[in-house]
Scaffold this motif. Structure first.
Motif, PDB file in Angstrom:
ATOM      1  N   PRO A  51       0.769  -1.343  -0.164  1.00 47.55           N
ATOM      2  CA  PRO A  51      -0.082   0.166   0.014  1.00 47.55           C
ATOM      3  C   PRO A  51       0.756   1.176  -0.092  1.00 47.55           C
ATOM      4  O   PRO A  51       0.253   2.479  -0.434  1.00 47.55           O
ATOM      5  CB  PRO A  51      -0.920  -0.332   1.192  1.00 47.55           C
ATOM      6  N   ASP A  52       2.141   1.360   0.578  1.00 44.09           N
ATOM      7  CA  ASP A  52       2.899   2.495   0.527  1.00 44.09           C
ATOM      8  C   ASP A  52       3.788   2.607  -1.068  1.00 44.09           C
ATOM      9  O   ASP A  52       4.417   3.584  -0.916  1.00 44.09           O
ATOM     10  CB  ASP A  52       3.943   2.603   1.683  1.00 44.09           C
ATOM     11  N   GLY A  53       3.326   1.800  -1.663  1.00 41.86           N
ATOM     12  CA  GLY A  53       4.022   1.807  -3.079  1.00 41.86           C
ATOM     13  C   GLY A  53       5.368   0.990  -3.165  1.00 41.86           C
ATOM     14  O   GLY A  53       6.041   1.154  -4.246  1.00 41.86           O
ATOM     15  N   ARG A  54       5.988   0.516  -1.911  1.00 39.51           N
ATOM     16  CA  ARG A  54       7.246  -0.178  -2.161  1.00 39.51           C
ATOM     17  C   ARG A  54       7.006  -1.695  -2.293  1.00 39.51           C
ATOM     18  O   ARG A  54       5.948  -2.157  -2.033  1.00 39.51           O
ATOM     19  CB  ARG A  54       7.829   0.204  -0.752  1.00 39.51           C
ATOM     20  N   ARG A  55       8.128  -2.260  -2.754  1.00 42.19           N
ATOM     21  CA  ARG A  55       8.235  -3.491  -3.322  1.00 42.19           C
ATOM     22  C   ARG A  55       7.982  -4.666  -1.767  1.00 42.19           C
ATOM     23  O   ARG A  55       8.527  -4.258  -1.042  1.00 42.19           O
ATOM     24  CB  ARG A  55       9.334  -3.990  -4.022  1.00 42.19           C
ATOM     25  N   GLY A  56       7.150  -5.632  -1.889  1.00 37.22           N
ATOM     26  CA  GLY A  56       7.181  -6.394  -0.839  1.00 37.22           C
ATOM     27  C   GLY A  56       6.610  -7.846  -1.549  1.00 37.22           C
ATOM     28  O   GLY A  56       6.397  -8.097  -2.286  1.00 37.22           O
ATOM     29  N   ARG A  57       6.396  -8.658  -0.543  1.00 42.31           N
ATOM     30  CA  ARG A  57       6.056 -10.165  -0.747  1.00 42.31           C
ATOM     31  C   ARG A  57       4.854 -10.447   0.338  1.00 42.31           C
ATOM     32  O   ARG A  57       4.724 -10.145   1.450  1.00 42.31           O
ATOM     33  CB  ARG A  57       7.318 -11.060  -0.529  1.00 42.31           C
ATOM     34  N   GLN A  58       3.802 -11.217  -0.189  1.00 38.81           N
ATOM     35  CA  GLN A  58       2.695 -11.335   0.413  1.00 38.81           C
ATOM     36  C   GLN A  58       2.491 -13.045   0.502  1.00 38.81           C
ATOM     37  O   GLN A  58       2.828 -13.737  -0.539  1.00 38.81           O
ATOM     38  CB  GLN A  58       1.612 -10.620  -0.066  1.00 38.81           C
TER      39      GLN A  58
END
Length: 213
Positions: A51-58
């Motif tokens: 949601p903050d626009g940064r890359r992540g993993r779910q």
């Protein structure tokens, strides 16, 4: 906890049945994580933008909560829940990038070192061949008695050096016999040639005397 902190928070969203949201982390604000259409057995994971626009993993997991005894007695339908948890992977990506460059550097250094070591080993292994070639080059008809001699001859070249020296010995013997034969022939022909030369001188002198008369 990680779901409430301001610096790189973690996120989660929980759905029940086919898509009713029942819970989400405060870090989500009014947003939601992406609910996978199909969740594999044992869970599924994917990379995405948080949601903050940064890359992540779910990571998504679908399960059926344990039923209470009264639910079983009342024949209530057991509901399926889907929980998706996500977090930033920036630090992990940085570590993986540094590890990747480290492995590339180590691999390049290993290749360079291996190439240098291989070149040194091959050069050292071929050095006796170079010495052998130079010694053979120095042998001609004037010094057929010379023999090839290598200090610390490798086992692979010992047989070659021995056969080469035997060949030189046979060649020297053959040339020696040829020279001896030539010398003998020259000696044997010296007397007849001298006699023939004397006879020709006599004939020449008699011809001169006849012309004077």
């Amino acid at each position: 906890t990680a779901f409430w902190r301001a610096d790189e928070p973690e996120y989660y969203t929980a759905w029940v049945d086919e898509g009713k949201v029942i819970s989400r982390s405060n870090s989500m604000g009014k947003g939601l994580l992406v609910r996978p259409a199909v969740v594999r057995a044992g869970g599924s994971h994917e990379y995405m933008l948080l949601p903050d626009g940064r890359r992540g993993r779910q990571v998504a997991l679908t399960f059926t909560p344990p039923a209470e005894p009264e639910d079983i007695q009342n024949y209530r339908t057991l509901r399926t829940m889907t929980v998706v948890v996500a977090r930033h992977t920036g630090a992990l990506d940085d570590k993986l990038a540094r590890l990747r460059w480290l492995l590339i550097g180590v691999g390049a250094a290993a290749v360079a070192g291996g190439t240098g070591a291989m070149g040194w080993v091959v050069g050292r292994g071929l050095r006796p061949l170079s010495l052998l070639a130079r010694q053979i080059e120095q042998i001609d008809q004037e010094n057929l008695g010379a023999r090839v001699a290598l200090a610390r001859t490798p086992a692979e070249l010992s047989a070659v050096v021995a056969r080469l020296n035997e060949l030189l010995a046979r060649l020297e013997a053959g040339v020696g016999r040829e020279r001896a034969f030539t010398a003998d022939v020259a000696h044997e022909l010296r007397t007849p040639l001298a006699g023939l030369e004397a006879a020709l001188d006599v004939c020449r002198s008699r011809k001169g005397d006849s012309a004077a008369a």
